[in-house]
Design a protein around this motif. Sequence first.
Motif, mmCIF file in Angstrom:
data_model
loop_
_atom_site.group_PDB
_atom_site.id
_atom_site.type_symbol
_atom_site.label_atom_id
_atom_site.label_comp_id
_atom_site.label_asym_id
_atom_site.label_seq_id
_atom_site.Cartn_x
_atom_site.Cartn_y
_atom_site.Cartn_z
ATOM 1 N N ASP B 221 44.937 45.999 32.367
ATOM 2 C CA ASP B 221 45.131 44.854 31.473
ATOM 3 C C ASP B 221 44.409 45.042 30.145
ATOM 4 O O ASP B 221 44.827 44.515 29.117
ATOM 5 C CB ASP B 221 44.618 43.569 32.138
ATOM 6 C CG ASP B 221 45.599 43.030 33.163
ATOM 7 O OD1 ASP B 221 45.178 42.251 34.034
ATOM 8 O OD2 ASP B 221 46.783 43.406 33.090
ATOM 9 N N GLU B 222 43.305 45.782 30.182
ATOM 10 C CA GLU B 222 42.524 45.956 28.960
ATOM 11 C C GLU B 222 43.248 46.826 27.939
ATOM 12 O O GLU B 222 42.904 46.821 26.762
ATOM 13 C CB GLU B 222 41.171 46.583 29.299
ATOM 14 C CG GLU B 222 40.292 45.684 30.159
ATOM 15 C CD GLU B 222 39.081 46.422 30.681
ATOM 16 O OE1 GLU B 222 38.765 47.497 30.140
ATOM 17 O OE2 GLU B 222 38.462 45.928 31.641
ATOM 18 N N LYS B 223 44.231 47.607 28.389
ATOM 19 C CA LYS B 223 44.831 48.590 27.484
ATOM 20 C C LYS B 223 46.315 48.366 27.242
ATOM 21 O O LYS B 223 46.874 48.918 26.304
ATOM 22 C CB LYS B 223 44.629 49.991 28.060
ATOM 23 C CG LYS B 223 43.182 50.270 28.392
ATOM 24 C CD LYS B 223 42.885 51.737 28.399
ATOM 25 C CE LYS B 223 41.400 51.967 28.587
ATOM 26 N NZ LYS B 223 41.053 53.382 28.504
ATOM 27 N N ALA B 224 46.977 47.593 28.112
ATOM 28 C CA ALA B 224 48.425 47.465 27.952
ATOM 29 C C ALA B 224 48.902 46.133 28.488
ATOM 30 O O ALA B 224 48.263 45.518 29.323
ATOM 31 C CB ALA B 224 49.139 48.602 28.673
ATOM 32 N N ALA B 225 50.046 45.720 27.966
ATOM 33 C CA ALA B 225 50.763 44.573 28.506
ATOM 34 C C ALA B 225 51.981 45.108 29.246
ATOM 35 O O ALA B 225 52.758 45.884 28.692
ATOM 36 C CB ALA B 225 51.172 43.626 27.390
ATOM 37 N N TYR B 226 52.142 44.702 30.475
ATOM 38 C CA TYR B 226 53.169 45.285 31.342
ATOM 39 C C TYR B 226 53.546 44.246 32.389
ATOM 40 O O TYR B 226 52.817 43.273 32.600
ATOM 41 C CB TYR B 226 52.615 46.540 32.019
ATOM 42 C CG TYR B 226 51.423 46.232 32.879
ATOM 43 C CD1 TYR B 226 51.565 46.006 34.251
ATOM 44 C CD2 TYR B 226 50.150 46.118 32.323
ATOM 45 C CE1 TYR B 226 50.477 45.680 35.032
ATOM 46 C CE2 TYR B 226 49.061 45.790 33.098
ATOM 47 C CZ TYR B 226 49.232 45.576 34.447
ATOM 48 O OH TYR B 226 48.159 45.245 35.226
ATOM 49 N N PRO B 227 54.648 44.428 33.090
ATOM 50 C CA PRO B 227 54.993 43.498 34.171
ATOM 51 C C PRO B 227 54.030 43.697 35.338
ATOM 52 O O PRO B 227 54.026 44.743 35.973
ATOM 53 C CB PRO B 227 56.420 43.922 34.557
ATOM 54 C CG PRO B 227 56.889 44.798 33.442
ATOM 55 C CD PRO B 227 55.678 45.449 32.861
ATOM 56 N N ARG B 228 53.202 42.658 35.611
ATOM 57 C CA ARG B 228 52.203 42.815 36.668
ATOM 58 C C ARG B 228 52.554 41.953 37.877
ATOM 59 O O ARG B 228 53.325 40.999 37.771
ATOM 60 C CB ARG B 228 50.802 42.451 36.149
ATOM 61 C CG ARG B 228 50.542 40.960 36.072
ATOM 62 C CD ARG B 228 49.338 40.623 35.202
ATOM 63 N NE ARG B 228 48.123 41.336 35.485
ATOM 64 C CZ ARG B 228 47.196 40.993 36.384
ATOM 65 N NH1 ARG B 228 47.396 39.947 37.145
ATOM 66 N NH2 ARG B 228 46.106 41.702 36.514
ATOM 67 N N VAL B 229 51.957 42.291 39.010
ATOM 68 C CA VAL B 229 52.144 41.538 40.246
ATOM 69 C C VAL B 229 51.029 40.481 40.317
ATOM 70 O O VAL B 229 49.851 40.818 40.414
ATOM 71 C CB VAL B 229 52.060 42.454 41.480
ATOM 72 C CG1 VAL B 229 52.114 41.626 42.752
ATOM 73 C CG2 VAL B 229 53.176 43.476 41.446
ATOM 74 N N ASN B 230 51.418 39.215 40.265
ATOM 75 C CA ASN B 230 50.428 38.143 40.367
ATOM 76 C C ASN B 230 50.361 37.557 41.766
ATOM 77 O O ASN B 230 49.315 37.120 42.218
ATOM 78 C CB ASN B 230 50.742 37.041 39.356
ATOM 79 C CG ASN B 230 50.431 37.478 37.940
ATOM 80 O OD1 ASN B 230 49.433 38.159 37.711
ATOM 81 N ND2 ASN B 230 51.278 37.108 37.000
ATOM 82 N N ASP B 231 51.484 37.527 42.427
ATOM 83 C CA ASP B 231 51.536 36.956 43.775
ATOM 84 C C ASP B 231 51.791 38.088 44.767
ATOM 85 O O ASP B 231 52.901 38.617 44.852
ATOM 86 C CB ASP B 231 52.644 35.906 43.851
ATOM 87 C CG ASP B 231 52.635 35.166 45.183
ATOM 88 O OD1 ASP B 231 51.904 35.616 46.100
ATOM 89 O OD2 ASP B 231 53.342 34.169 45.302
ATOM 90 N N LEU B 232 50.754 38.455 45.521
ATOM 91 C CA LEU B 232 50.886 39.578 46.442
ATOM 92 C C LEU B 232 51.894 39.293 47.545
ATOM 93 O O LEU B 232 52.518 40.209 48.074
ATOM 94 C CB LEU B 232 49.525 39.911 47.069
ATOM 95 C CG LEU B 232 48.506 40.577 46.145
ATOM 96 C CD1 LEU B 232 47.197 40.788 46.888
ATOM 97 C CD2 LEU B 232 49.032 41.905 45.626
ATOM 98 N N SER B 233 52.032 38.016 47.893
ATOM 99 C CA SER B 233 52.906 37.706 49.029
ATOM 100 C C SER B 233 54.374 37.948 48.683
ATOM 101 O O SER B 233 55.178 38.247 49.559
ATOM 102 C CB SER B 233 52.696 36.262 49.479
ATOM 103 O OG SER B 233 53.064 35.377 48.439
ATOM 104 N N THR B 234 54.722 37.835 47.402
ATOM 105 C CA THR B 234 56.116 38.084 47.010
ATOM 106 C C THR B 234 56.274 39.424 46.313
ATOM 107 O O THR B 234 57.372 39.967 46.244
ATOM 108 C CB THR B 234 56.629 36.991 46.060
ATOM 109 O OG1 THR B 234 55.840 37.039 44.851
ATOM 110 C CG2 THR B 234 56.499 35.622 46.694
ATOM 111 N N ALA B 235 55.173 39.950 45.758
ATOM 112 C CA ALA B 235 55.163 41.238 45.054
ATOM 113 C C ALA B 235 56.187 41.283 43.930
ATOM 114 O O ALA B 235 56.764 42.327 43.635
ATOM 115 C CB ALA B 235 55.388 42.385 46.030
#
Lengths: 386, 242
Positions: B221-235
């Motif tokens: 997160d400190e170096k790039a903006a990208y599609p991240r996984v916020n909810d592990l249960s749905t991934a």
Amino acid sequence: MELSTIKDAFDRVTKKQKLSCSKTQEAIDQIRQEIESVLDTLQSANNTDHELDYKTVLNELKASFLLIAPLSQMEGTQKELNVALTKYGKLLEKHFNPDISKAYRNIDIDRHTLNQIIANHFYHQGLFEIGDHFMSVVGEPESAAIMKFPFVEMYQILEAMQNQNLEPALNWASTNGDKLAQSGSDIVLKLHSMQFVKVLQNGSREEALHYARMHLSPFATSHMTDIQKLMGCLLWTGKLDRSPYHALLSPSNWDKLAEELKRQFCNLLGQSYNSPLSVTVAAGVQVLPPLLKFMNVMAGKKNEWQSMNQLPVPVELDREFQFHSIFVCPVSKEQATEDNPPMLMSCGHVLCKQSILKMSKNSTKVFKCPYCPFDIDAAQCKQLYF
Amino acid sequence: MSLLWLVIRQLAEIEAMAASKKLITREEWEKKLSDVKIRKEDMNKLVMNFLVTEGYVEAAEKFRMESGTEPDIDLATITDRMAVKKAVQSGNVEDAIEKVNDLNPEILDTNPQLFFHLQQQRLIELIRNGKVEEALEFAQEELAPRGEENQSFLEELERTVALLAFEDVSNCPVGELLDISQRLKTASEVNAAILTSQSHEKDPKLPSLLKMLLCAQNQLDEKAAYPRVNDLSTATLEDPAV
């Protein structure tokens, strides 16, 4: 006061006195020895036919006395003793001012008020008989009864606590529970905790558990840590002295609790913890030495002390005598009052209102702050509240 | 571990590319992810590891038959461990202690904290069942000596006994001790100790892997903006905030 200095001087005098005494004794012993020797000689002469020349014997005795020289022996130690004594006398004069009346000045005080103060002191200290007698002598027995009653109650509670009886204290706490809670005091919990420990000491676990449910659990939200420890004590019922909580059995806990109760009791009465008279006397004792020193300096200017209403010298009291903050104006050197309050200037420094008015020519012009280069507009100064 | 290494290497490469805060589109990201090869056998091993460590014997058995993945321990030993866990979770602490000692008498001897917690749970069950006198007797005989030796044990004991100060225990400050979660906590502790005594890892690998994923994401997160996984249960991949 430097009592150790006085003690040192006294010890020196004692030492010199002992030395002088032993020297004197030594000289006397020598003289007695010579006399006894001569007496023996005379005695033995009488037992024989040989005629003795008494004059010669007495002359020999005289020569012995001259040889001993008792006066010169004792002279040295006597001189030293005298020097030490003189020094000691001067030291006493220096440290114990013989005339403290210099610091005295006559102030008219209402006799009734003075009587009230003295009686309050006696009742505050629990000296009820003396207080009663005093008030009857000065002719005010009615006001005595009013003043006395709450202190009688307080000392009844304290006396019961000395016998480890908490019932009067718990009754008082129950009656005043709301007021105590408002003042933020936790003495009610402390009293119940002590009672709980007492029940445990008597070895009744069921009774202790019942007591905890009835009287300790209401304090759960605010004092859970204390309650947990007290409940832990349940597992050592009857042998608390051999438990991790043996500190709860310390006698000093009772002293602390009694002091706390007295403090809260006086607080509810609107009275101070110590009697006003004892506070005044204690402060006076502290202030007397600098006051006497000041009076000695002022000795040349008669009667000026009687007329001044403010001391020109600082007098420092310990923290125990500081009850609330005061402000002294650095310009006028006068203490702030309601009519002359401290004002916060825009630069952050504080002066009294009258000083600001004077320096700003009654708010008509800008003036310089005495502490920093800022120009100050009197209209922007704000009153401070402590 | 090889799977983890693959993920870490891939993330490191991505990180190296981002000299400054860089925007990575969803298409780019998904392409990079599809380049990461994860073997099916590794996945199966992870799942089996989880089922075995957490004691899901029946599921593990079925999974073994369907996938052909062999567990790294004898499934029969899981049954004993699960019996202990079930006993604790249902409040049968005495039974649990017996079973643990049957498995290996040294487990409780070499782990005083675990033994204390089991005894504590036993005290909790007595209090829950309203057996006040019995609870105090038990605590005084079995737990108080332990508390004298260890300050933290003493504090836990105090909290537990404090339950008795309240008529309505469910609403008191220490009421969470009576929750099912307290039983689960003790049961997990026992389970971990048994696994350790059997020389097995006491934690499943899958949660550790997920923790590393989150940690790597935080660093990225400190170096790039990208599609991240916020909810592990749905991934689910969520688009970056531009």
